[in-house]
Design an enzyme around this catalytic site. Structure first.
Site, PDB file in Angstrom:
ATOM      1  N   ARG A 176      11.971  -4.788   5.870  1.00  4.31           N
ATOM      2  CA  ARG A 176      11.718  -3.457   5.317  1.00  4.31           C
ATOM      3  C   ARG A 176      12.471  -2.344   6.043  1.00  4.31           C
ATOM      4  O   ARG A 176      12.656  -2.386   7.241  1.00  4.31           O
ATOM      5  CB  ARG A 176      10.223  -3.206   5.417  1.00  4.31           C
ATOM      6  CG  ARG A 176       9.801  -1.812   5.056  1.00  4.31           C
ATOM      7  CD  ARG A 176       8.333  -1.718   4.992  1.00  4.31           C
ATOM      8  NE  ARG A 176       7.702  -2.073   6.251  1.00  4.31           N
ATOM      9  CZ  ARG A 176       6.407  -1.977   6.443  1.00  4.31           C
ATOM     10  NH1 ARG A 176       5.621  -1.579   5.468  1.00  4.31           N
ATOM     11  NH2 ARG A 176       5.895  -2.298   7.602  1.00  4.31           N
TER      12      ARG A 176
ATOM     13  N   ARG B  72      10.885   0.233  11.291  1.00  7.98           N
ATOM     14  CA  ARG B  72       9.769   0.384  12.218  1.00  7.98           C
ATOM     15  C   ARG B  72       9.849  -0.634  13.348  1.00  7.98           C
ATOM     16  O   ARG B  72      10.201  -1.779  13.122  1.00  7.98           O
ATOM     17  CB  ARG B  72       8.447   0.191  11.466  1.00  7.98           C
ATOM     18  CG  ARG B  72       7.918   1.490  10.898  1.00  7.98           C
ATOM     19  CD  ARG B  72       6.831   1.294   9.899  1.00  7.98           C
ATOM     20  NE  ARG B  72       5.747   0.432  10.353  1.00  7.98           N
ATOM     21  CZ  ARG B  72       4.680   0.158   9.617  1.00  7.98           C
ATOM     22  NH1 ARG B  72       4.563   0.691   8.412  1.00  7.98           N
ATOM     23  NH2 ARG B  72       3.741  -0.626  10.074  1.00  7.98           N
TER      24      ARG B  72
ATOM     25  N   LYS C 186       0.829  -1.211   0.000  1.00  3.06           N
ATOM     26  CA  LYS C 186       0.000   0.000   0.000  1.00  3.06           C
ATOM     27  C   LYS C 186       0.865   1.264   0.000  1.00  3.06           C
ATOM     28  O   LYS C 186       0.652   2.168  -0.813  1.00  3.06           O
ATOM     29  CB  LYS C 186      -0.926   0.023   1.238  1.00  3.06           C
ATOM     30  CG  LYS C 186      -1.837  -1.186   1.349  1.00  3.06           C
ATOM     31  CD  LYS C 186      -2.761  -1.096   2.555  1.00  3.06           C
ATOM     32  CE  LYS C 186      -2.046  -1.085   3.895  1.00  3.06           C
ATOM     33  NZ  LYS C 186      -1.376  -2.360   4.236  1.00  3.06           N
TER      34      LYS C 186
ATOM     35  N   ARG D 204      -0.510  -8.428  13.210  1.00 11.11           N
ATOM     36  CA  ARG D 204      -1.093  -7.432  12.291  1.00 11.11           C
ATOM     37  C   ARG D 204      -1.906  -8.123  11.193  1.00 11.11           C
ATOM     38  O   ARG D 204      -2.973  -7.642  10.802  1.00 11.11           O
ATOM     39  CB  ARG D 204       0.016  -6.552  11.713  1.00 11.11           C
ATOM     40  CG  ARG D 204       0.552  -5.562  12.764  1.00 11.11           C
ATOM     41  CD  ARG D 204       1.954  -5.067  12.461  1.00 11.11           C
ATOM     42  NE  ARG D 204       2.061  -4.412  11.177  1.00 11.11           N
ATOM     43  CZ  ARG D 204       3.206  -4.195  10.546  1.00 11.11           C
ATOM     44  NH1 ARG D 204       4.335  -4.601  11.091  1.00 11.11           N
ATOM     45  NH2 ARG D 204       3.206  -3.576   9.396  1.00 11.11           N
TER      46      ARG D 204
HETATM   47  P1  AP5 Z   1       4.843  -1.632   1.846  1.00 12.82           P
HETATM   48  O1  AP5 Z   1       4.509  -0.837   0.646  1.00 12.82           O
HETATM   49  O2  AP5 Z   1       5.592  -0.925   2.922  1.00 12.82           O
HETATM   50  O3  AP5 Z   1       3.534  -2.359   2.424  1.00 12.82           O
HETATM   51  P2  AP5 Z   1       2.266  -1.760   3.157  1.00 12.82           P
HETATM   52  O4  AP5 Z   1       1.074  -2.436   2.575  1.00 12.82           O
HETATM   53  O5  AP5 Z   1       2.282  -0.263   3.146  1.00 12.82           O
HETATM   54  O6  AP5 Z   1       2.524  -2.360   4.597  1.00 12.82           O
HETATM   55  P3  AP5 Z   1       2.507  -1.683   6.041  1.00 12.82           P
HETATM   56  O7  AP5 Z   1       3.200  -2.687   6.912  1.00 12.82           O
HETATM   57  O8  AP5 Z   1       3.021  -0.301   6.056  1.00 12.82           O
HETATM   58  O9  AP5 Z   1       1.008  -1.712   6.349  1.00 12.82           O
HETATM   59  P4  AP5 Z   1       0.363  -1.774   7.706  1.00 12.82           P
HETATM   60  O10 AP5 Z   1      -1.037  -1.784   7.284  1.00 12.82           O
HETATM   61  O11 AP5 Z   1       0.775  -2.876   8.606  1.00 12.82           O
HETATM   62  O12 AP5 Z   1       0.984  -0.499   8.454  1.00 12.82           O
HETATM   63  P5  AP5 Z   1       0.349   0.883   8.846  1.00 12.82           P
HETATM   64  O13 AP5 Z   1       1.423   1.869   8.921  1.00 12.82           O
HETATM   65  O14 AP5 Z   1      -0.861   1.171   8.043  1.00 12.82           O
HETATM   66  O15 AP5 Z   1       5.670  -2.921   1.395  1.00 12.82           O
HETATM   67  C1  AP5 Z   1       6.259  -3.802   2.340  1.00 12.82           C
HETATM   68  C2  AP5 Z   1       7.662  -4.233   1.875  1.00 12.82           C
HETATM   69  O16 AP5 Z   1       7.563  -5.076   0.735  1.00 12.82           O
HETATM   70  C3  AP5 Z   1       8.551  -3.059   1.447  1.00 12.82           C
HETATM   71  O17 AP5 Z   1       9.847  -3.345   1.894  1.00 12.82           O
HETATM   72  C4  AP5 Z   1       8.475  -3.058  -0.086  1.00 12.82           C
HETATM   73  O18 AP5 Z   1       9.681  -2.604  -0.668  1.00 12.82           O
HETATM   74  C5  AP5 Z   1       8.217  -4.505  -0.403  1.00 12.82           C
HETATM   75  N1  AP5 Z   1       7.266  -4.688  -1.514  1.00 12.82           N
HETATM   76  C6  AP5 Z   1       6.153  -3.940  -1.789  1.00 12.82           C
HETATM   77  N2  AP5 Z   1       5.504  -4.421  -2.880  1.00 12.82           N
HETATM   78  C7  AP5 Z   1       6.199  -5.531  -3.271  1.00 12.82           C
HETATM   79  C8  AP5 Z   1       6.032  -6.477  -4.337  1.00 12.82           C
HETATM   80  N3  AP5 Z   1       5.007  -6.379  -5.213  1.00 12.82           N
HETATM   81  N4  AP5 Z   1       6.937  -7.469  -4.455  1.00 12.82           N
HETATM   82  C9  AP5 Z   1       7.975  -7.559  -3.571  1.00 12.82           C
HETATM   83  N5  AP5 Z   1       8.207  -6.695  -2.558  1.00 12.82           N
HETATM   84  C10 AP5 Z   1       7.320  -5.691  -2.398  1.00 12.82           C
HETATM   85  O19 AP5 Z   1      -0.201   0.554  10.334  1.00 12.82           O
HETATM   86  C11 AP5 Z   1       0.687   0.347  11.412  1.00 12.82           C
HETATM   87  C12 AP5 Z   1      -0.111   0.245  12.704  1.00 12.82           C
HETATM   88  O20 AP5 Z   1      -0.805   1.489  12.970  1.00 12.82           O
HETATM   89  C13 AP5 Z   1      -1.229  -0.806  12.722  1.00 12.82           C
HETATM   90  O21 AP5 Z   1      -0.733  -2.069  13.106  1.00 12.82           O
HETATM   91  C14 AP5 Z   1      -2.206  -0.212  13.749  1.00 12.82           C
HETATM   92  O22 AP5 Z   1      -1.765  -0.446  15.073  1.00 12.82           O
HETATM   93  C15 AP5 Z   1      -2.104   1.279  13.484  1.00 12.82           C
HETATM   94  N6  AP5 Z   1      -3.097   1.787  12.506  1.00 12.82           N
HETATM   95  C16 AP5 Z   1      -2.829   2.396  11.317  1.00 12.82           C
HETATM   96  N7  AP5 Z   1      -3.962   2.747  10.689  1.00 12.82           N
HETATM   97  C17 AP5 Z   1      -4.990   2.341  11.491  1.00 12.82           C
HETATM   98  C18 AP5 Z   1      -6.408   2.396  11.383  1.00 12.82           C
HETATM   99  N8  AP5 Z   1      -7.010   2.945  10.297  1.00 12.82           N
HETATM  100  N9  AP5 Z   1      -7.151   1.880  12.403  1.00 12.82           N
HETATM  101  C19 AP5 Z   1      -6.572   1.320  13.485  1.00 12.82           C
HETATM  102  N10 AP5 Z   1      -5.225   1.242  13.653  1.00 12.82           N
HETATM  103  C20 AP5 Z   1      -4.442   1.740  12.661  1.00 12.82           C
END
Ligand code: AP5
Ligand code: ZN
Length: 217
Positions: free
Chosen positions: A127, A161, A13, A172
């Site tokens: 990552r 992170r 994402k 997660r």
């Molecule tokens: P990346 O693009 O970083 O993946 P992502 O989907 O953004 O994953 P996140 O871990 O950031 O999502 P998340 O939902 O856990 O975290 P968030 O910050 O929202 O890609 C991952 C890796 O793979 C990278 O190294 C990239 O280079 C590689 N990659 C990407 N695409 C690839 C491909 N096609 N092939 C190979 N490699 C690839 O949330 C964190 C925390 O915040 C949550 O756990 C929760 O506690 C809280 N939180 C955030 N939003 C909310 C909400 N709305 N409600 C409640 N709690 C929330």
């Protein structure tokens, strides 16, 4: 336009939201980034969010909606926004529908990044990001082109992170399946859901995403 990128941790994402920003002048709104900034700044919302984030659980809807509304009140929402990591619960989706309806708008498209569980733990655990420009990397899947130097800005400082461990990634993923996956039906029924095979490499996912998004802008 309001686009939503839906998918589990590691689905790509953040990576794809940054691509869409550069390509179409949209603004990425990541509630994860907003919450991490609140934790780092030690605000009341950040203190309340910290424990759930460290454990890999979801932060309460109240706090998430508070930080999102503060962000939406700022003027720079550009040609439109990409919501990355929001909504994540039925209550958040309902609140978003209400916020947009009050502005005479609606969700334009929801792109579901479809992936398998096991490889997602590996993506998340390797990552890191550039501390200067925020570009995302991965030890083996997307390494730096030049040792110790960001491809985009040349920066030399990088961050990992605290919740990017194999253990927390499992929690997660579980939170995604129980609390967020039900939104797939909500948006399918609204007729705005588009599915994308996000097990492909980053360039192929970007190409498919552009094809899906361009007609909705
Ligand atoms: P990346 O693009 O970083 O993946 P992502 O989907 O953004 O994953 P996140 O871990 O950031 O999502 P998340 O939902 O856990 O975290 P968030 O910050 O929202 O890609 C991952 C890796 O793979 C990278 O190294 C990239 O280079 C590689 N990659 C990407 N695409 C690839 C491909 N096609 N092939 C190979 N490699 C690839 O949330 C964190 C925390 O915040 C949550 O756990 C929760 O506690 C809280 N939180 C955030 N939003 C909310 C909400 N709305 N409600 C409640 N709690 C929330
Ligand atoms: Zn950089």
């Amino acid at each position: 336009a309001v686009l939503i990128l839906l998918g589990p941790p590691g689905a790509g994402k953040g990576t794809q939201a940054r691509m869409l920003e550069r390509r179409f002048g949209l603004v990425q709104l990541s509630t994860g980034d907003m919450l991490r900034a609140a934790v780092a700044a030690g605000t009341e919302a950040g203190r309340a969010a910290q424990a759930a984030m460290a454990a890999g659980g979801l932060v309460s809807d109240d706090i998430v909606l508070q930080v999102l509304k503060e962000r939406l009140a700022q003027p720079d929402t550009g040609q439109g926004v990409i919501l990355d990591g929001f909504p994540r619960t039925g209550a958040q989706a309902a609140a978003l529908d209400a916020i947009l309806a009050a502005r005479g708008g609606a969700v334009g498209a929801v792109i579901l990044l479809e992936v398998e569980d096991a490889p997602m733990i590996r993506r998340v655990a390797g990552r890191f990001t550039c501390a200067t420009c925020g570009e995302g990397y991965h030890d083996t899947l997307k390494p730096l082109r030049a040792e110790g130097q960001c491809d985009v800005c040349g920066g030399t400082e990088f961050r990992r992170r605290a919740d990017d461990t194999a253990e927390t990634a499992g929690a997660r993923l579980a939170a995604y399946h129980t609390q967020t996956a039900p939104l797939i039906d909500h948006y399918a029924q609204a007729g705005v859901l588009r599915r994308l095979d996000a097990m492909q490499d980053i360039a192929a996912v970007s190409r498919d995403l552009v094809r899906l998004v361009e007609p909705t802008l």
